[in-house]
Design a protein around this motif. Structure first.
Motif, PDB file in Angstrom:
ATOM      1  N   LEU A 153      27.684 -23.115 -47.716  1.00  0.00           N
ATOM      2  CA  LEU A 153      26.242 -22.549 -47.987  1.00  0.00           C
ATOM      3  C   LEU A 153      25.666 -24.646 -47.701  1.00  0.00           C
ATOM      4  N   SER A 154      25.821 -25.089 -47.749  1.00  0.00           N
ATOM      5  CA  SER A 154      25.676 -26.626 -47.965  1.00  0.00           C
ATOM      6  C   SER A 154      23.984 -26.517 -46.937  1.00  0.00           C
ATOM      7  N   LYS A 155      24.255 -25.633 -46.277  1.00  0.00           N
ATOM      8  CA  LYS A 155      22.216 -25.623 -45.107  1.00  0.00           C
ATOM      9  C   LYS A 155      21.610 -24.298 -45.755  1.00  0.00           C
ATOM     10  N   LEU A 156      21.944 -23.498 -46.538  1.00  0.00           N
ATOM     11  CA  LEU A 156      20.637 -23.113 -47.460  1.00  0.00           C
ATOM     12  C   LEU A 156      20.372 -23.459 -48.607  1.00  0.00           C
ATOM     13  N   GLU A 157      19.293 -22.994 -48.160  1.00  0.00           N
ATOM     14  CA  GLU A 157      18.286 -24.071 -49.651  1.00  0.00           C
ATOM     15  C   GLU A 157      18.547 -23.546 -50.795  1.00  0.00           C
ATOM     16  N   LYS A 158      19.036 -24.608 -52.198  1.00  0.00           N
ATOM     17  CA  LYS A 158      19.872 -24.284 -53.206  1.00  0.00           C
ATOM     18  C   LYS A 158      19.111 -23.608 -53.678  1.00  0.00           C
ATOM     19  N   ASP A 159      19.459 -22.661 -54.450  1.00  0.00           N
ATOM     20  CA  ASP A 159      18.748 -21.262 -55.882  1.00  0.00           C
ATOM     21  C   ASP A 159      17.810 -20.959 -55.182  1.00  0.00           C
ATOM     22  N   LYS A 160      18.505 -20.304 -53.696  1.00  0.00           N
ATOM     23  CA  LYS A 160      17.091 -19.590 -52.760  1.00  0.00           C
ATOM     24  C   LYS A 160      17.256 -18.195 -52.220  1.00  0.00           C
ATOM     25  N   TYR A 161      18.856 -18.072 -53.006  1.00  0.00           N
ATOM     26  CA  TYR A 161      19.756 -16.844 -52.431  1.00  0.00           C
ATOM     27  C   TYR A 161      20.432 -15.866 -53.375  1.00  0.00           C
ATOM     28  N   LEU A 162      21.161 -15.158 -53.575  1.00  0.00           N
ATOM     29  CA  LEU A 162      21.863 -14.624 -54.399  1.00  0.00           C
ATOM     30  C   LEU A 162      23.007 -14.000 -53.614  1.00  0.00           C
ATOM     31  N   LEU A 163      24.260 -14.609 -53.950  1.00  0.00           N
ATOM     32  CA  LEU A 163      25.593 -14.355 -52.796  1.00  0.00           C
ATOM     33  C   LEU A 163      26.603 -12.987 -54.291  1.00  0.00           C
ATOM     34  N   SER A 164      26.522 -11.771 -53.629  1.00  0.00           N
ATOM     35  CA  SER A 164      27.282 -10.787 -54.397  1.00  0.00           C
ATOM     36  C   SER A 164      29.080 -10.690 -53.582  1.00  0.00           C
ATOM     37  N   PRO A 165      29.758 -10.761 -54.350  1.00  0.00           N
ATOM     38  CA  PRO A 165      30.875 -10.484 -54.267  1.00  0.00           C
ATOM     39  C   PRO A 165      31.520  -9.224 -52.862  1.00  0.00           C
ATOM     40  N   VAL A 166      32.652  -9.328 -52.043  1.00  0.00           N
ATOM     41  CA  VAL A 166      32.704  -7.728 -51.551  1.00  0.00           C
ATOM     42  C   VAL A 166      33.727  -7.816 -51.310  1.00  0.00           C
ATOM     43  N   ILE A 167      34.531  -6.762 -51.485  1.00  0.00           N
ATOM     44  CA  ILE A 167      35.870  -6.453 -51.677  1.00  0.00           C
ATOM     45  C   ILE A 167      36.044  -4.829 -50.962  1.00  0.00           C
ATOM     46  N   GLN A 168      36.689  -5.056 -50.039  1.00  0.00           N
ATOM     47  CA  GLN A 168      36.646  -3.520 -49.050  1.00  0.00           C
ATOM     48  C   GLN A 168      38.343  -3.281 -48.706  1.00  0.00           C
ATOM     49  N   ILE A 169      38.978  -2.187 -48.734  1.00  0.00           N
ATOM     50  CA  ILE A 169      40.108  -1.452 -48.821  1.00  0.00           C
ATOM     51  C   ILE A 169      39.875  -0.597 -46.774  1.00  0.00           C
ATOM     52  N   TRP A 170      40.485  -0.988 -46.514  1.00  0.00           N
ATOM     53  CA  TRP A 170      41.198  -0.710 -44.978  1.00  0.00           C
ATOM     54  C   TRP A 170      42.185  -0.118 -45.007  1.00  0.00           C
ATOM     55  N   SER A 171      41.887   0.817 -44.111  1.00  0.00           N
ATOM     56  CA  SER A 171      43.720   1.619 -43.342  1.00  0.00           C
ATOM     57  C   SER A 171      43.367   2.069 -42.153  1.00  0.00           C
ATOM     58  N   LYS A 172      44.231   1.774 -41.557  1.00  0.00           N
ATOM     59  CA  LYS A 172      44.873   2.127 -40.661  1.00  0.00           C
ATOM     60  C   LYS A 172      43.448   2.263 -39.560  1.00  0.00           C
ATOM     61  N   GLY A 173      42.461   0.976 -39.611  1.00  0.00           N
ATOM     62  CA  GLY A 173      40.979   0.920 -39.286  1.00  0.00           C
ATOM     63  C   GLY A 173      39.765   1.971 -39.607  1.00  0.00           C
ATOM     64  N   LYS A 174      40.382   2.462 -40.251  1.00  0.00           N
ATOM     65  CA  LYS A 174      39.112   3.000 -41.357  1.00  0.00           C
ATOM     66  C   LYS A 174      39.561   2.143 -42.695  1.00  0.00           C
ATOM     67  N   MET A 175      37.604   2.429 -43.044  1.00  0.00           N
ATOM     68  CA  MET A 175      37.389   1.598 -44.025  1.00  0.00           C
ATOM     69  C   MET A 175      37.668   2.848 -45.630  1.00  0.00           C
ATOM     70  N   GLU A 176      38.410   2.475 -46.424  1.00  0.00           N
ATOM     71  CA  GLU A 176      39.027   3.850 -47.525  1.00  0.00           C
ATOM     72  C   GLU A 176      38.206   3.361 -48.560  1.00  0.00           C
ATOM     73  N   GLN A 177      37.526   2.165 -48.613  1.00  0.00           N
ATOM     74  CA  GLN A 177      36.986   2.305 -50.457  1.00  0.00           C
ATOM     75  C   GLN A 177      36.191   0.949 -50.544  1.00  0.00           C
ATOM     76  N   ASN A 178      35.120   0.781 -50.990  1.00  0.00           N
ATOM     77  CA  ASN A 178      34.315  -0.685 -50.485  1.00  0.00           C
ATOM     78  C   ASN A 178      34.417  -0.748 -52.366  1.00  0.00           C
ATOM     79  N   LEU A 179      35.089  -1.044 -52.690  1.00  0.00           N
ATOM     80  CA  LEU A 179      35.250  -1.476 -54.087  1.00  0.00           C
ATOM     81  C   LEU A 179      33.852  -1.701 -54.934  1.00  0.00           C
TER      82      LEU A 179
END
Length: 203
Positions: free
Chosen positions: A49-75
């Motif tokens: 992330l070094s090319k992003l201006e420091k302390d100017k963005y908000l980052l959120s974690p993402v965990i998705q569960i997929w099964s055989k080509g389909k997203m089942e859940q966005n935790l």
């Protein structure tokens, strides 16, 4: 070339050949340890992330569960916490906890992190009825362009699947996924895939 020169030359060749057959001790490198840890289920992937201006963005974690080509859940769809890009790098770490459970850790800087325990469902070998638990971690190709609040995938952690043709459980695919990841064997066949990533929003 006289006889003495020829003999000297031949002896030199024998000496060089003998030297080439020798082996010596080498010290294990960090890469060797990383490979060993990977085989034990420990993986760490990072985004620069070094090319992003420091302390100017908000980052959120993402965990998705997929099964055989389909997203089942966005935790973390309703996860209300975001972290500033105060550090030049964010890491996603995966580590085994039990035979059927692993831990995912998002690290946004030296202090701020987020951890989640996730199950590893087994796959049934339909040939002999045995249960098989084997997961593979593969990174995504990082795209240089991104859109706000759009998921930037970092890694996929996928279970094996039963192959009825060869009558085995397998997890064979490319070393990394690109934009066409849904066309991959993993996303077509695997019954359980965790996709880890982040979203970015300008403050």
């Amino acid at each position: 070339m006289n006889k003495k020169t020829i003999i000297t030359f031949m002896l030199a060749l024998v000496w060089v050949a003998g030297q080439a057959q020798e082996i010596g001790r080498a010290e294990a490198t960090a890469t060797d340890y990383i490979k060993l840890l990977n085989k034990q289920g420990y993986h760490v992937l990072a985004l620069d992330l070094s090319k992003l201006e420091k302390d100017k963005y908000l980052l959120s974690p993402v965990i998705q569960i997929w099964s055989k080509g389909k997203m089942e859940q966005n935790l973390l769809e309703d996860f209300g916490i975001a972290y500033t890009n105060s550090a030049p790098k964010v890491t996603v770490g995966l580590m085994p906890k039990t035979d059927s459970l692993f831990t995912c850790n998002f690290q946004f800087d030296d202090v701020c992190g987020f951890t989640w325990n996730l199950p590893m469902p087994s796959v049934k070998n339909e040939d002999d009825g045995s249960e098989y638990t084997h997961y593979v971690c593969r990174p995504f190709v990082v795209q240089s362009e991104w859109k706000e609040n759009e998921v930037i995938p970092v890694a996929a952690y996928s279970s094996s699947w039963y192959d009825p043709e060869d009558k085995i459980c397998r997890n064979c695919d490319d070393l990394e996924f690109d934009r066409d990841f849904l066309k991959s064997a993993t996303f077509h066949y695997s019954p359980c895939i965790y996709v880890f990533g982040i979203t970015i929003k300008k403050m």
